[in-house]
Design an enzyme around this catalytic site. Structure first.
Site, PDB file in Angstrom:
ATOM      1  N   LYS A  88       0.855  -1.347  -0.210  1.00 60.65           N
ATOM      2  CA  LYS A  88       0.062  -0.031  -0.207  1.00 60.65           C
ATOM      3  C   LYS A  88       0.975   1.266  -0.022  1.00 60.65           C
ATOM      4  O   LYS A  88       0.443   2.317  -0.577  1.00 60.65           O
ATOM      5  CB  LYS A  88      -1.000   0.131   1.298  1.00 60.65           C
ATOM      6  CG  LYS A  88      -2.195  -0.767   1.068  1.00 60.65           C
ATOM      7  CD  LYS A  88      -3.159  -0.633   0.061  1.00 60.65           C
ATOM      8  CE  LYS A  88      -4.349  -1.237   0.314  1.00 60.65           C
ATOM      9  NZ  LYS A  88      -5.532  -0.699  -0.599  1.00 60.65           N
ATOM     10  N   SER A 108       0.695 -10.067  -0.725  1.00 58.12           N
ATOM     11  CA  SER A 108       0.236  -8.643  -0.758  1.00 58.12           C
ATOM     12  C   SER A 108       0.689  -7.690   0.651  1.00 58.12           C
ATOM     13  O   SER A 108       0.709  -6.594   0.918  1.00 58.12           O
ATOM     14  CB  SER A 108      -1.018  -8.119  -1.190  1.00 58.12           C
ATOM     15  OG  SER A 108      -2.055  -8.469  -0.626  1.00 58.12           O
TER      16      SER A 108
END
Length: 320
Positions: free
Chosen positions: A51, A303
């Site tokens: 992110k 992720s």
């Protein structure tokens, strides 16, 4: 729609501040999944998640006036830490609205990065509504977790890295929440080679993208608890859905048990710690949710790794 030029510009902005994560071959898990499997380890980023790429790119595009006012974001945790980290690097005030159900590890991690925390609601969408209210009251710049072109372009830099690290790849498997990550990766990769398949994976309890693609428009789901809190999104992005419709070949779902099993397997076999959302792509491969993948050179994007220790303890205990 985000272009490859946008992604290339994003890479020029953030490359000096973002870790070029490994894309590591795993022989043991390749046998288990029936393909030549590589893991793109975004859980090794400074904030433990991909992110920070999109957050930093967004903040670097702000005007001096916007930077002086400050930024606000809503997040279940990883975007929060990404925004807080980018804001600290650039000397910008950051306020983060997080769901009351956010794992303690993500709340603590965000606080340690200097952001002001507001806890509100049972899920991302309630937190986002509150962030919008606060943005109107204080004039902050809103940094959306996924439905923002600069954020999508930042996430797309993972695609550029994969093209360099594994030019012979045949498929990329990506966790899907609101769609920012898969939209950026798909845009970068498909511009280079249309034959590379992009496949999305959602939590079975929150298949917002799968349902929106089937309906042909953005739909809303009731909130449901899932171990994959980072991809627990009731409504996908208006910017991301068209990209997914055009560039993603299929979207599959994984159950809570499959996600937990994948966390255990990755930890035990590869000594790699991933959170529920972060392991979704690998879970789909491990439990054979994806068709026509046998023998192919495949990348699973891991992720994020910001899992709550209490939750991890329960998963390990149950697995044992």
């Amino acid at each position: 729609m985000v272009t490859t030029a946008d992604i290339n510009e994003a890479w020029q902005r953030i490359s000096g501040s973002v870790y070029k994560s490994p894309c590591a071959y795993t022989e043991v898990l390749s046998r288990a999944c029936g393909c030549e499997l590589y893991l793109k380890l975004e859980n090794l980023q400074i904030t433990g998640s991909f992110k920070e790429r999109g957050a930093l790119n967004k903040l670097l595009t702000l005007s001096d006036a916007q930077r002086a006012t400050g930024v606000i974001a809503a997040s279940a945790g990883n975007h929060a830490q990404g925004v807080a980290h980018a804001a600290r690097l650039l000397g910008i005030k950051a306020m983060i609205v997080m769901p009351e159900t956010t794992p303690l590890a993500k709340i603590r991690g965000t606080q340690e990065l200097g952001a002001e925390i507001v806890l509100h609601g049972a899920g991302y969408d309630a937190a986002y509504e509150r962030a919008c209210e606060l943005q109107q009251q204080h004039g902050y710049c809103l940094v959306h977790a996924f439905d923002d072109e600069a954020v999508i372009a930042g996430q797309g830099t993972i695609g550029l890295e994969l093209l360099e690290q594994l030019p012979g790849m045949e498929a990329v498997i990506v966790p899907v929440g609101g769609g920012g990550l898969i939209s950026g990766i798909a845009t970068a990769i498909k511009a280079h080679n249309e034959q590379i398949e992009i496949i999305g994976v959602e939590a079975e309890r929150m298949p917002a993208m799968q349902q929106s693609v089937a309906a042909g428009h953005v739909t809303s789901l009731p909130m449901a608890n899932t171990i994959a809190d980072g991809i627990s999104v009731a409504r996908v992005g208006s910017h991301t859905l068209p990209v997914v419709q055009q560039r993603v070949s299929q979207i599959v779902t994984v159950s809570e048990e499959e996600i937990a099993s994948a966390i255990m397997t990755l930890l035990e076999r590869e000594k790699c710690l991933a959170e529920g959302a972060g392991v979704a792509a690998f879970a789909a491969l491990l439990h054979h949710r994806i068709t026509d993948i046998q023998g192919k050179k495949v990348v699973a994007v891991i992720s994020g790794g910001n899992i709550d220790m209490t939750r991890l303890s329960h998963i390990i205990e149950r697995g044992l």
